[in-house]
Enzyme design. Structure first.
Site, PDB file in Angstrom:
ATOM      1  N   HIS A   1       0.383  -1.032   0.264  1.00  0.00           N
ATOM      2  CA  HIS A   1       0.261  -0.141  -0.338  1.00  0.00           C
ATOM      3  C   HIS A   1       0.514   0.958   0.092  1.00  0.00           C
ATOM      4  CE1 HIS A   1      -4.164  -2.014  -0.134  1.00  0.00           C
ATOM      5  NE2 HIS A   1      -3.253  -2.953   1.309  1.00  0.00           N
TER       6      HIS A   1
ATOM      7  N   GLY B   1      -7.839 -14.307  -8.476  1.00  0.00           N
ATOM      8  CA  GLY B   1      -8.515 -13.674  -7.002  1.00  0.00           C
ATOM      9  C   GLY B   1      -8.010 -13.822  -5.908  1.00  0.00           C
TER      10      GLY B   1
ATOM     11  N   LEU C   1      -1.849 -12.619  -6.359  1.00  0.00           N
ATOM     12  CA  LEU C   1      -0.964 -12.417  -7.527  1.00  0.00           C
ATOM     13  C   LEU C   1      -0.650 -11.931  -8.592  1.00  0.00           C
ATOM     14  CD1 LEU C   1      -0.327 -16.294  -6.019  1.00  0.00           C
ATOM     15  CD2 LEU C   1       0.615 -14.625  -5.657  1.00  0.00           C
TER      16      LEU C   1
ATOM     17  N   SER D   1      -4.516 -10.379 -13.619  1.00  0.00           N
ATOM     18  CA  SER D   1      -5.467  -8.997 -14.345  1.00  0.00           C
ATOM     19  C   SER D   1      -4.125  -8.616 -14.558  1.00  0.00           C
ATOM     20  CB  SER D   1      -6.185  -9.041 -13.513  1.00  0.00           C
ATOM     21  OG  SER D   1      -6.250  -7.956 -12.649  1.00  0.00           O
TER      22      SER D   1
ATOM     23  N   ASP E   1       1.583  -3.303  -9.625  1.00  0.00           N
ATOM     24  CA  ASP E   1       1.386  -5.213  -9.703  1.00  0.00           C
ATOM     25  C   ASP E   1       1.838  -4.957 -11.542  1.00  0.00           C
ATOM     26  OD1 ASP E   1       0.822  -4.865  -7.745  1.00  0.00           O
ATOM     27  OD2 ASP E   1      -1.530  -4.897  -8.247  1.00  0.00           O
TER      28      ASP E   1
ATOM     29  N   TYR F   1      -9.933  -1.243  -0.440  1.00  0.00           N
ATOM     30  CA  TYR F   1      -8.809  -0.755  -0.850  1.00  0.00           C
ATOM     31  C   TYR F   1      -9.246   1.245  -1.209  1.00  0.00           C
ATOM     32  CZ  TYR F   1      -4.963  -0.441  -4.012  1.00  0.00           C
ATOM     33  OH  TYR F   1      -3.638   0.602  -5.300  1.00  0.00           O
TER      34      TYR F   1
HETATM   35  C1  GLA Z   1      -3.611  -4.235  -5.347  1.00  0.00           C
HETATM   36  C2  GLA Z   1      -2.796  -2.959  -5.764  1.00  0.00           C
HETATM   37  C3  GLA Z   1      -1.283  -2.581  -5.943  1.00  0.00           C
HETATM   38  C4  GLA Z   1      -0.930  -2.254  -4.685  1.00  0.00           C
HETATM   39  C5  GLA Z   1      -1.349  -3.590  -3.993  1.00  0.00           C
HETATM   40  C6  GLA Z   1      -0.870  -3.243  -2.412  1.00  0.00           C
HETATM   41  O1  GLA Z   1      -2.443  -4.938  -5.772  1.00  0.00           O
HETATM   42  O2  GLA Z   1      -2.932  -3.445  -7.678  1.00  0.00           O
HETATM   43  O3  GLA Z   1      -1.531  -1.268  -6.676  1.00  0.00           O
HETATM   44  O4  GLA Z   1      -1.976  -1.210  -4.027  1.00  0.00           O
HETATM   45  O5  GLA Z   1      -2.318  -4.089  -3.933  1.00  0.00           O
HETATM   46  O6  GLA Z   1       0.390  -3.055  -1.791  1.00  0.00           O
END
Ligand code: GLA
Length: 391
Positions: free
Chosen positions: A36, A124, A127, A130, A174, A224
């Site tokens: 985060h 889901g 990992l 998407s 990600d 989130y």
């Molecule tokens: C998800 C989001 C990322 C990041 C993480 C938390 O994976 O897609 O952008 O914010 O949560 O670190």
């Protein structure tokens, strides 16, 4: 499964042709530390996995796009001039969203394609299945069009597809990790400037063990977004003490101590404290890894989880139980949740002699305490997105 087998599945789905399909692969990712942080302008330390999404793609003459997958049941067929007109709520929104973003950046999809996705990442599970679909699509279609494949731009347009078309307000981590991973290296990414560095991830006799809680990640999007809003509130209030502050992660822990009284809401203060300390832990982790001090890296992983549980409050019972059980195994140096939270996966650093015991005991105890069957993947760090040879 090897490339030939995946191509065979493509042919079974879309039939034989004289035109040879091309094959691309993008990995999943695991975040080692720095959770985060991406949308707060700090440092993250993710790594590409050795498994991901393989895309087999072949041009068509008739301006039709066909989508199919070996692991996702929905299929779709659209005309190129209908790209982006309809959202389905299915996985095909990811590649379609990428096509919309490509077009907006001057790379319109003017030809038809058959696209077959073979995904090895549990969906889901946090990992980045998407992100791997998005990035492999962007990379594959730019390649098919004969364009440059700038992996930083591909990460950005994939994130934009997720934000704008799919409608998930994720940060850049990600897609960036999936696009820019490197075998046996973690990626130290500065999320504000997108400057990055590959940090050798040599763990000797220690292995990364990913544990899937198999807990469905309910409410993850709304929680989130709530965390993002709380961070924005903290930033606005801290600006009254430091007007040139652009992101929370710019503050050092000692600056935060000095200014934190301006955050009168304890929850908002806790969120900010997590971000600022977690960012410092990422930099300390890189130092520890560079000095080959895995004990210290493990300790920082543990602190990260505890902060996500207590201050950022994005863990859940299942993640906490799996982490607790993981830490009971003598060869575990550190264990934490990874990804957005509210379910999904843990990541632990475990001595190779104890991995078997880890999988058995953590699995058994987790199941006894939660009623859920965990799954474990002992994995190394793989490459970022690439084209695979035809052999
Ligand atoms: C998800 C989001 C990322 C990041 C993480 C938390 O994976 O897609 O952008 O914010 O949560 O670190």
């Amino acid at each position: 499964m090897d490339t030939q087998q995946i191509k065979q599945m493509f042919i079974q789905k879309f039939s034989e042709s004289t035109v040879e399909p091309r094959v691309f692969h993008a990995p999943g990712r695991v975040n080692l530390i720095g959770e985060h942080i991406d949308y707060n302008g700090g440092y993250v330390l993710p790594a590409a996995l050795e498994f991901g999404t393989t895309l087999v793609v072949r041009e068509r003459e008739d301006g039709i796009l066909r989508f199919a997958s070996s692991n996702l049941p929905e299929e779709a067929e659209i005309k190129v001039d209908e790209i982006g007109l309809n959202k389905t709520g299915e996985w095909t929104d990811y590649p379609v969203g990428v096509m919309v973003e490509l077009a907006q950046r001057g790379y319109p999809i003017s030809k038809g394609y058959d696209l077959f996705y073979h995904g090895e990442i549990p969906n889901g599970a946090g990992l980045s299945s998407s992100a791997s679909i998005e990035v492999v699509t962007g990379y594959g279609l730019l390649s098919m069009g004969g364009y440059d494949r700038d992996t930083v731009q591909i990460a950005l347009l994939s994130q934009a597809a997720e934000n704008n078309f799919v409608g998930v307000n994720c940060g850049i981590m990600d897609q960036f990790a999936v696009a820019n991973g490197k075998k046996d290296h973690a990626i130290l990414l500065m999320c504000d400037t997108l400057e990055y560095e590959h940090v050798p991830f040599q763990t000797g006799s220690y292995k990364l063990v990913i544990g899937n809680t198999n807990k469905r990640r309910g409410l993850v999007d709304s929680k989130y977004n709530e965390r993002r809003e709380q961070c924005t509130t903290a930033l606005e209030q801290l600006k009254t003490r430091k007007s040139d502050l652009n992101y929370l992660a710019e503050l050092t822990p000692s600056q935060f101590e000095e200014f934190k009284s301006v955050l009168t809401d304890k929850t908002v203060q806790n969120r900010a404290q997590h971000v600022i300390e977690e960012n410092a832990r990422v930099l300390a982790s890189v130092q520890a890894l560079t000095a080959n001090d895995l004990q210290e890296f493990g300790r920082l992983m543990n602190l990260s989880h505890d902060s996500l549980r207590d201050l950022y409050e994005v863990s859940c019972e299942e993640l906490d139980i799996m982490v607790e059980e993981a830490r009971k195994i003598p060869g575990t140096l550190g264990a934490r949740m990874t990804g957005a939270g509210f379910g999904g996966c843990t990541v632990s650093l475990v001595h190779e002699d104890d991995v078997e015991r880890f999988v058995k005991e953590v699995g058994d105890n987790y199941q006894a305490r939660t009623g859920l069957q965990g799954e474990f993947y002992v994995c190394g760090v793989g490459e970022g997105v690439e084209e695979l040879g035809t052999n």
